[in-house]
Design a protein around this motif. Structure first.
Motif: not given
Length: 181
Positions: A41-43, A48-49, A54-58, A86-88
């Motif tokens: 999973y870590k790989q 991080p992407f 999406l730093a402003n968390e739309p 979001i990743e889910f």
């Protein structure tokens, strides 16, 4: 008469060649899935992407109201944070989408080889579902991964959706071609 047979042979070769490309699509997806299942999973985490892009968390406010259980665990922004939430959906969408492509490639690749449509649909769906089960087993051999029966069901649903849509599209196209002729 000889010319007609030659044209049929050339048409058959073109169709077979096109069918092979569909099978290549399915095979490429299967190879990519095998490689992906070999990674922890870590790989392969996209967090991080997502944090970068999406730093402003739309839509965080809107998405905060969504909460449900998947494999006995709560899936929500409150329980796992915005980026893992979001990743889910990205990961589950990748499950559905990759097996959609395997189902599509398999059906389109075999529909002219197996002359019975129902049999083609069943064989391709069972093959895709079997591969999904083997992929989850492969994940069980990889550290930091959790094989899930629910993911096999999601994969099988993606393949079945593609097979049914491809069959419907093929029927529609054949009907339209007959009307035009």
């Amino acid at each position: 008469m000889r010319q007609v047979n030659h044209n049929r042979e050339v048409s058959g070769i073109k169709r077979l060649s096109r069918d092979n490309w569909w099978l290549v699509l399915a095979l490429v997806i299967m190879v990519l899935l095998f490689i992906s299942s070999s990674q922890t999973y870590k790989q392969q985490t996209s967090v991080p992407f997502l944090e970068r892009w999406l730093a402003n968390e739309p839509f965080k406010q809107l998405l905060s109201g969504i909460s449900f259980k998947y494999v006995g665990q709560e899936v929500s922004i409150a329980s796992s944070g915005y980026f893992k939430f979001i990743e889910f959906f990205i990961r589950k969408g990748a499950h559905f989408g990759s097996y959609f492509l395997i189902g599509l490639g398999g059906y389109m690749g075999y529909k002219n080889r197996i002359k019975q449509t129902g049999l083609t649909m069943i064989v391709v769906w069972l093959a895709a579902t079997g591969y999904a089960a083997l992929d989850e087993f492969h994940q069980s051999l990889t550290g930091g991964r959790t094989p899930l029966f629910q993911d096999v069901l999601l994969d099988a649903t993606g393949a079945l959706t593609a097979i049914i849509l491809a069959w419907l599209f093929t029927k529609f196209w054949q009907h339209r071609s007959k009307k035009a002729a």
